[in-house]
Design a protein around this motif. Structure first.
Motif, PDB file in Angstrom:
ATOM      1  N   TYR A 152       0.834  -1.200   0.000  1.00  0.00           N
ATOM      2  CA  TYR A 152       0.000   0.000   0.000  1.00  0.00           C
ATOM      3  C   TYR A 152       0.869   1.250   0.000  1.00  0.00           C
ATOM      4  N   LEU A 153       0.470   2.215  -0.808  1.00  0.00           N
ATOM      5  CA  LEU A 153       1.188   3.482  -0.906  1.00  0.00           C
ATOM      6  C   LEU A 153       0.393   4.570  -0.182  1.00  0.00           C
ATOM      7  N   ASN A 154       0.885   5.804  -0.255  1.00  0.00           N
ATOM      8  CA  ASN A 154       0.216   6.923   0.432  1.00  0.00           C
ATOM      9  C   ASN A 154      -0.495   7.797  -0.603  1.00  0.00           C
ATOM     10  N   HIS A 155      -1.767   7.479  -0.841  1.00  0.00           N
ATOM     11  CA  HIS A 155      -2.530   8.160  -1.879  1.00  0.00           C
ATOM     12  C   HIS A 155      -3.950   8.376  -1.364  1.00  0.00           C
ATOM     13  N   SER A 156      -4.731   9.152  -2.081  1.00  0.00           N
ATOM     14  CA  SER A 156      -6.079   9.456  -1.604  1.00  0.00           C
ATOM     15  C   SER A 156      -7.041   8.284  -1.787  1.00  0.00           C
ATOM     16  N   LEU A 157      -6.603   7.276  -2.528  1.00  0.00           N
ATOM     17  CA  LEU A 157      -7.402   6.068  -2.753  1.00  0.00           C
ATOM     18  C   LEU A 157      -6.447   4.897  -2.546  1.00  0.00           C
ATOM     19  N   LEU A 158      -6.996   3.751  -2.116  1.00  0.00           N
ATOM     20  CA  LEU A 158      -6.139   2.590  -1.916  1.00  0.00           C
ATOM     21  C   LEU A 158      -5.342   2.339  -3.189  1.00  0.00           C
ATOM     22  N   CYS A 159      -4.033   2.343  -3.063  1.00  0.00           N
ATOM     23  CA  CYS A 159      -3.159   2.283  -4.233  1.00  0.00           C
ATOM     24  C   CYS A 159      -1.999   1.347  -3.924  1.00  0.00           C
ATOM     25  N   LEU A 160      -1.655   0.481  -4.880  1.00  0.00           N
ATOM     26  CA  LEU A 160      -0.616  -0.511  -4.650  1.00  0.00           C
ATOM     27  C   LEU A 160       0.661  -0.188  -5.407  1.00  0.00           C
ATOM     28  N   GLY A 161       1.796  -0.336  -4.712  1.00  0.00           N
ATOM     29  CA  GLY A 161       3.072  -0.430  -5.404  1.00  0.00           C
ATOM     30  C   GLY A 161       3.287  -1.891  -5.740  1.00  0.00           C
ATOM     31  N   TYR A 162       3.982  -2.155  -6.844  1.00  0.00           N
ATOM     32  CA  TYR A 162       4.265  -3.535  -7.247  1.00  0.00           C
ATOM     33  C   TYR A 162       5.762  -3.790  -7.252  1.00  0.00           C
ATOM     34  N   ARG A 163       6.124  -5.005  -6.906  1.00  0.00           N
ATOM     35  CA  ARG A 163       7.505  -5.457  -7.032  1.00  0.00           C
ATOM     36  C   ARG A 163       7.498  -6.761  -7.818  1.00  0.00           C
ATOM     37  N   PHE A 164       8.003  -6.712  -9.037  1.00  0.00           N
ATOM     38  CA  PHE A 164       8.063  -7.889  -9.906  1.00  0.00           C
ATOM     39  C   PHE A 164       9.488  -8.449  -9.847  1.00  0.00           C
ATOM     40  N   GLY A 174       6.259   2.686  -7.878  1.00  0.00           N
ATOM     41  CA  GLY A 174       5.927   3.449  -6.667  1.00  0.00           C
ATOM     42  C   GLY A 174       5.160   4.698  -7.058  1.00  0.00           C
ATOM     43  N   TYR A 175       3.980   4.500  -7.566  1.00  0.00           N
ATOM     44  CA  TYR A 175       3.076   5.601  -7.931  1.00  0.00           C
ATOM     45  C   TYR A 175       1.655   5.071  -7.824  1.00  0.00           C
ATOM     46  N   ASP A 176       0.631   5.862  -7.562  1.00  0.00           N
ATOM     47  CA  ASP A 176       0.640   7.257  -7.184  1.00  0.00           C
ATOM     48  C   ASP A 176       0.871   7.312  -5.666  1.00  0.00           C
ATOM     49  N   THR A 177       1.815   8.150  -5.259  1.00  0.00           N
ATOM     50  CA  THR A 177       2.136   8.194  -3.835  1.00  0.00           C
ATOM     51  C   THR A 177       2.909   9.460  -3.487  1.00  0.00           C
ATOM     52  N   GLU A 178       2.935   9.766  -2.206  1.00  0.00           N
ATOM     53  CA  GLU A 178       3.788  10.827  -1.685  1.00  0.00           C
ATOM     54  C   GLU A 178       4.352  10.353  -0.358  1.00  0.00           C
ATOM     55  N   PRO A 179       5.375  11.044   0.170  1.00  0.00           N
ATOM     56  CA  PRO A 179       5.958  10.587   1.438  1.00  0.00           C
ATOM     57  C   PRO A 179       4.916  10.580   2.556  1.00  0.00           C
ATOM     58  N   PHE A 180       4.969   9.550   3.400  1.00  0.00           N
ATOM     59  CA  PHE A 180       4.110   9.553   4.593  1.00  0.00           C
ATOM     60  C   PHE A 180       4.559  10.693   5.505  1.00  0.00           C
ATOM     61  N   LEU A 230      10.122  19.837  -6.024  1.00  0.00           N
ATOM     62  CA  LEU A 230      10.063  20.058  -4.579  1.00  0.00           C
ATOM     63  C   LEU A 230       9.479  21.435  -4.263  1.00  0.00           C
ATOM     64  N   ARG A 231       9.811  22.400  -5.115  1.00  0.00           N
ATOM     65  CA  ARG A 231       9.289  23.756  -4.891  1.00  0.00           C
ATOM     66  C   ARG A 231       7.752  23.767  -5.018  1.00  0.00           C
ATOM     67  N   GLU A 232       7.230  23.090  -6.021  1.00  0.00           N
ATOM     68  CA  GLU A 232       5.768  23.028  -6.189  1.00  0.00           C
ATOM     69  C   GLU A 232       5.116  22.291  -5.020  1.00  0.00           C
ATOM     70  N   TYR A 233       5.761  21.193  -4.631  1.00  0.00           N
ATOM     71  CA  TYR A 233       5.216  20.369  -3.547  1.00  0.00           C
ATOM     72  C   TYR A 233       5.127  21.180  -2.255  1.00  0.00           C
ATOM     73  N   SER A 234       6.195  21.944  -1.994  1.00  0.00           N
ATOM     74  CA  SER A 234       6.239  22.734  -0.756  1.00  0.00           C
ATOM     75  C   SER A 234       5.294  23.932  -0.812  1.00  0.00           C
ATOM     76  N   ALA A 235       4.889  24.310  -2.019  1.00  0.00           N
ATOM     77  CA  ALA A 235       4.045  25.501  -2.166  1.00  0.00           C
ATOM     78  C   ALA A 235       2.585  25.120  -2.407  1.00  0.00           C
ATOM     79  N   GLY A 236       2.100  24.094  -1.710  1.00  0.00           N
ATOM     80  CA  GLY A 236       0.667  23.822  -1.745  1.00  0.00           C
ATOM     81  C   GLY A 236       0.239  22.478  -2.299  1.00  0.00           C
ATOM     82  N   LYS A 237       1.179  21.657  -2.802  1.00  0.00           N
ATOM     83  CA  LYS A 237       0.778  20.366  -3.374  1.00  0.00           C
ATOM     84  C   LYS A 237       0.969  19.199  -2.401  1.00  0.00           C
ATOM     85  N   SER A 238       1.506  19.491  -1.226  1.00  0.00           N
ATOM     86  CA  SER A 238       1.639  18.432  -0.219  1.00  0.00           C
ATOM     87  C   SER A 238       0.235  17.953   0.173  1.00  0.00           C
ATOM     88  N   GLY A 239       0.059  16.647   0.249  1.00  0.00           N
ATOM     89  CA  GLY A 239      -1.250  16.109   0.590  1.00  0.00           C
ATOM     90  C   GLY A 239      -2.102  15.784  -0.631  1.00  0.00           C
TER      91      GLY A 239
END
Ligand SMILES: [Zn+2]
Ligand SMILES: [Zn+2]
Length: 304
Positions: A152-164, A174-180, A230-239
């Protein structure tokens, strides 16, 4: 192990003169394994339309494929009704993916796109044999040596990372996700501040981020969410459920990954911006060697 990128864009398809280099189709990857005829498709974004045409053009035998959905946000399933093999009677398709709400089964979520209110063909009218398989965090082993793990990743909907894993090679998504991140304030001045709760939250977050690093550990290829800078993320896209590119690269370094592919580009990201970012990140990373940094583009092929 070989992967081909059929769609690299996030959120919504974005064709136009500013996206011709990296491509405007939404998420779709084709994964092939050494010495195997298995066709693995990761996500059914708009890129799957061209993949379907390619499969029909290049395969003489009936198409058998497995689609692994990371989650059911629209940019990851919108191409399914346009995947031509579903209209061929000899096609056999297995669709795997997570669901958030028990009452919405995977066949309903994906298949209801093919109902008359959205589309001229109903799912029940399709010629292919299609089965749906709900996934959680788990591990699957197949007789040809393929091993698939999900996380499970950190997304607004249950989202899976895969390892093949196959034949000694590893590809991770490792998408769609953001740092916990700790949702409990560490500011003693803020109302409701509780140092114990804050510390527990910090510990849980550290554990979750460490578990993800272990999941990606030593991968040959990591395809990671990189929708923002990182600049965009820090300026309102976190979460918002997506990662900054810098986080994708740091994750790859910490996990000992060989190649990291920045993926799920913002629909507004122009080719010239992506080219400049790719150049900047690669130049900064070059003296360190590993990991090699790549920016996903439609048609790109990588082998591990
Ligand atoms: Zn997405
Ligand atoms: Zn999503």
């Amino acid at each position: 192990m070989y992967v081909r990128f059929w769609g690299v864009r996030g959120s919504v398809a974005s064709p136009g003169r500013d996206t011709v280099v990296y491509g405007g189709n939404t998420a779709c990857l084709e994964l092939r394994l050494n010495g195997s005829d298995r066709v693995i498709i990761i996500d059914a974004g708009s890129g799957i339309r061209s993949l379907g045409a390619h499969l029909i053009r290049t395969r003489s035998a009936p198409i058998e494929a497995e689609i692994f959905l990371t989650h059911t946000h629209w940019d990851h399933i919108m191409g399914f009704p346009f995947f031509d093999p579903i209209y061929r009677p000899n096609t056999r398709l297995k669709v795997y993916g997570p669901i958030t709400y028990e009452e919405d089964t995977l066949d309903r979520i994906v298949g209801d796109q093919l109902s008359y209110r959205y589309f001229p063909v109903r799912h029940s009218e399709l010629s292919a044999a299609i089965s749906y398989h709900q996934l959680r965090e788990e591990e699957m082993r197949f007789s040809d040596g393929l091993r698939i793990k999900t996380k499970y990743l950190n997304h607004s909907l249950l989202c899976l990372g895969y390892r093949f894993e196959h034949d000694g090679k590893v590809l991770c998504t490792g998408y769609d996700t953001e740092p916990f991140q700790n949702v409990f304030s560490d500011d003693p001045a803020s109302p409701g501040y509780d140092p114990v709760v804050c510390e527990e939250g910090a510990r849980a977050v550290a554990d979750a981020n460490k578990a993800l690093l272990d999941f990606f550990r030593d991968a040959d290829i990591l395809i990671h969410d990189a929708q923002y800078t990182l600049r965009e993320y820090s300026a309102g896209k976190s979460g918002w459920g997506h990662s900054p590119m810098e986080h994708a690269i740091q994750t790859a370094i910490a996990a000992g990954v060989k190649k990291v592919v920045l993926f799920h580009h913002d629909p507004d990201r122009r080719d010239d911006e992506l080219q400049a970012l790719e150049k900047r990140f690669r130049a900064a990373q070059q003296p360190l060697g590993k990991p090699e940094i790549l920016v996903a583009r439609e048609g790109m092929q990588l082998s591990a």
